[in-house]
Design an enzyme around this catalytic site. Structure first.
Site, short mmCIF file in Angstrom:
data_model
loop_
_atom_site.label_atom_id
_atom_site.label_comp_id
_atom_site.label_asym_id
_atom_site.label_seq_id
_atom_site.Cartn_x
_atom_site.Cartn_y
_atom_site.Cartn_z
N GLU A 9 -28.44 12.56 32.40
CA GLU A 9 -29.64 13.41 32.35
C GLU A 9 -29.46 14.63 31.45
O GLU A 9 -30.45 15.15 30.94
CB GLU A 9 -30.00 13.88 33.77
CG GLU A 9 -29.26 15.13 34.28
CD GLU A 9 -27.76 14.95 34.41
OE1 GLU A 9 -27.29 13.81 34.48
OE2 GLU A 9 -27.05 15.98 34.45
N ARG A 50 -28.23 14.96 28.44
CA ARG A 50 -28.69 14.71 27.06
C ARG A 50 -30.21 14.66 26.98
O ARG A 50 -30.78 14.97 25.95
CB ARG A 50 -28.01 13.43 26.53
CG ARG A 50 -28.36 12.19 27.27
CD ARG A 50 -27.34 11.07 27.05
NE ARG A 50 -26.07 11.33 27.76
CZ ARG A 50 -25.01 10.53 27.72
NH1 ARG A 50 -25.04 9.41 27.04
NH2 ARG A 50 -23.91 10.85 28.37
N LYS A 74 -24.90 9.34 42.24
CA LYS A 74 -23.44 9.49 42.18
C LYS A 74 -22.84 9.17 43.54
O LYS A 74 -23.51 9.33 44.56
CB LYS A 74 -23.09 10.95 41.85
CG LYS A 74 -23.35 11.37 40.43
CD LYS A 74 -22.89 12.82 40.21
CE LYS A 74 -23.18 13.29 38.80
NZ LYS A 74 -22.42 12.56 37.76
N1 BES Z 1 -22.82 16.28 34.84
C1 BES Z 1 -22.28 15.00 34.55
C2 BES Z 1 -20.94 15.09 33.80
C3 BES Z 1 -19.81 15.69 34.58
C4 BES Z 1 -19.02 14.88 35.38
C5 BES Z 1 -19.52 17.03 34.49
C6 BES Z 1 -17.97 15.43 36.08
C7 BES Z 1 -18.48 17.59 35.19
C8 BES Z 1 -17.71 16.78 35.99
C9 BES Z 1 -23.24 14.20 33.69
O1 BES Z 1 -24.58 14.43 33.92
C10 BES Z 1 -23.00 12.76 33.99
O2 BES Z 1 -23.25 12.36 35.08
N2 BES Z 1 -22.53 12.02 33.00
C11 BES Z 1 -22.26 10.64 33.15
C12 BES Z 1 -22.78 9.92 31.93
C13 BES Z 1 -22.74 8.43 32.03
C14 BES Z 1 -23.78 7.96 33.04
C15 BES Z 1 -23.02 7.83 30.68
C16 BES Z 1 -20.75 10.46 33.27
O3 BES Z 1 -20.00 11.13 32.57
O4 BES Z 1 -20.33 9.64 34.10
ZN ZN Z 2 -25.08 16.26 34.66
MN MN Z 3 -25.38 13.27 35.46
#
Ligand code: BES
Ligand code: ZN
Ligand code: MN
Length: 498
Positions: free
Chosen positions: A346, A348, A274
């Site tokens: 991750e 899922r 990230k």
């Molecule tokens: N934990 C994150 C989702 C999230 C983002 C929760 C911001 C709270 C605040 C999750 O693991 C994630 O990174 N999801 C990605 C999925 C994508 C790679 C398909 C996302 O939402 O960008």
């Molecule tokens: Zn996450």
């Molecule tokens: Mn994530």
């Protein structure tokens, strides 16, 4: 394990239920309404009519209106045995509902400082919302400051003044709110202190205290038993993953509810790293598991006649030299294979294993919640959860969420995703080729792991579980505890059904 390992704890108000205000009360917290011609004060057993009249005049003099969440503190009338009166606005009397009361009680508790003992008549308008609002609104997370800060004062103690018949509702609401506090504490604890092992140890201790059965699988057991999703996510971290299973098994149970919650103690994204800005919010990526742990603990304290099993996959998503790579194919618990195209999807992966394991027990219902997608916030904003799953149960859970003041909205699983979830190199792929419908795609991914005939609901709380803006009503900054009250309400409903 470091000396501080385990959650840091926030402070919250102590609450009592009494027929009369205690002698040592320093302030009275009373209700005010916004009438057509200005503020109105309903009668209260806490003040004689003359004193109420005097309070009314003082409130008018300082411009109080009775609008919702307005908190006004005035010196007490001459004959009252307290130092001050705190009036909290409930808005228009005709529009009063539980959530308005809960928020007003929360706003009052949040703004009261330097008062040790407060007696309140807010219970006249609803015991449970008053109790929940006071405890949740007064919650203060103090973190690990070495010197006392602005939030370091112990919140005021409240006596809810009501009849003895309110006892049951009072105690149940207290258990519910204090469970939300557990979830908030866990979410607010930084990830250097809360990691899979320390988290599992804490849950085990808490669970045993209330009579739950506990089973913990460590990284070796997870690998041996085929939990390929949890293993894949945890392997990039020096802190190995855990699977925590808690069960509540009362004799009179007719139904079995499985609870599953995402427990990523920190989400860096893994190799699909990230960006740095805002990454700190990912201390909250275990909020789903915290809510489910809090809910099953509450169910035990409430002695609910329903069988409950919580399956909580805990892992830290780090980009270590042993980490899963984009393009890797993994085998989930139960045998479904998955192509990991993005290691940041991750949640899922760990949930798939947990849902497959939970389904093995053939529960009647499976409720799962996770901080799963940024797309949830794009679709519904920061305060409204997205609920997917079996149509009827999905709608029922979204409805319960709205009833308890944890806003939720039913979202569809999309027909086109049944095709796009397929992969060339495995059964399924963990991200879609397109970003549109990202929340729903994650729902379709999880659907693959739900056992036949199980009513299921997936609640995406990426936004609502962690407040990055400012406190309002009974919702503080950082961990909110959402959707703990929704899940407890659902468990109560299912326990009461025939
Ligand atoms: N934990 C994150 C989702 C999230 C983002 C929760 C911001 C709270 C605040 C999750 O693991 C994630 O990174 N999801 C990605 C999925 C994508 C790679 C398909 C996302 O939402 O960008
Ligand atoms: Zn996450
Ligand atoms: Mn994530």
């Amino acid at each position: 394990m470091s000396q501080h390992a385990g959650p840091t704890r926030g402070a919250f108000s102590e609450l009592k239920l009494e027929k009369k205000a205690p002698k040592n009360a320093q302030a009275l917290l009373i209700a005010a309404f916004k009438g057509e011609e200005g503020i109105e004060l309903p009668g209260t057993s806490l003040l004689k009519p003359a004193a109420l009249r005097e309070a009314y005049e003082s409130l008018i003099a300082v411009g109080a209106t009775g609008k919702a969440n307005e908190v006004t503190r005035i010196p007490a009338p001459k004959k009252a045995e307290v130092d001050s009166i705190i009036a909290v606005g409930l808005g228009d009397a005709e529009d009063l509902d539980a959530e308005t009361l809960r928020r007003a009680a929360g706003s009052a508790a949040r703004s009261i400082s330097k008062v040790e003992e407060v007696a309140t008549s807010l219970g006249d308008f609803g015991i449970a919302p008053t109790v929940e609002g006071l405890i949740l609104g007064g919650y203060k997370f103090q973190g690990l400051r070495s010197k006392p800060g602005k939030d370091s004062e112990q919140p005021a103690a409240f006596t809810v003044v009501a009849e003895k018949s309110a006892r049951e509702e009072f105690e149940a609401a207290k258990i519910t709110a204090e469970s939300v506090v557990i979830a908030r504490d866990l979410v607010n604890t930084p990830s250097n202190l809360l990691y899979p092992e320390s988290y599992a140890d804490f849950l085990s201790a808490q669970a045993k205290e209330v009579g739950l059965e506990v089973e913990i699988l460590d990284e070796k057991a997870l690998q041996k038993q085929g939990f390929g999703g949890i293993t894949a996510v945890g392997r990039g971290s020096a802190r190995p993953p855990r699977l925590v299973r808690l069960s509540w098994n009362p004799k009179k149970a007719k139904k079995h509810v499985a609870l599953v919650g995402k427990g990523i103690t920190f989400d860096t994204g893994g190799i699909s790293l990230k960006p740095g800005s805002g990454m700190w919010d990912m201390i909250s990526d275990m909020g789903g598991s915290a809510a489910m742990a809090a809910s099953i603990i509450a169910a035990a304290k409430l002695n609910l006649p329903v069988k409950i099993t919580a399956t909580l996959p805990l892992a830290e998503n780090m980009p270590g030299d042993n980490a899963t790579r984009p393009g890797d194919v993994i085998t989930h618990y139960g045998g479904i294979t998955s192509e990991v195209l993005n290691t940041d999807a991750e949640g899922r992966l760990v949930l798939a294993d947990a849902i497959a394991r939970a389904s093995e027990d053939k529960p009647d219902f499976l409720i799962e919640t996770a901080t799963l997608t940024g797309a949830q916030m794009v679709a519904l904003g920061e305060r409204t959860a997205g609920v997917m799953g079996s149509e009827d149960f999905r709608d029922r859970m979204a409805g319960i969420g709205r009833e308890v003041g944890e806003n939720a909205w039913a979202m569809p699983l999309l027909e086109e995703h049944d095709e796009s979830v397929k992969s060339a190199s495995a059964d399924i792929r963990n991200i879609n080729a397109k970003r549109e419908g990202g929340m729903e795609y994650a729902g379709t991914y999880l659907k693959q792991f739900v056992g036949e005939g199980i009513e299921w609901a997936h609640i995406d709380v990426a936004g609502p579980s962690f407040n990055t803006t400012g406190a309002y009503g009974y919702t503080p900054k950082m961990g909110t505890g959402v959707p703990t009250r929704t899940v407890i309400a659902a468990l109560r409903e299912i326990a009461e059904s025939k």
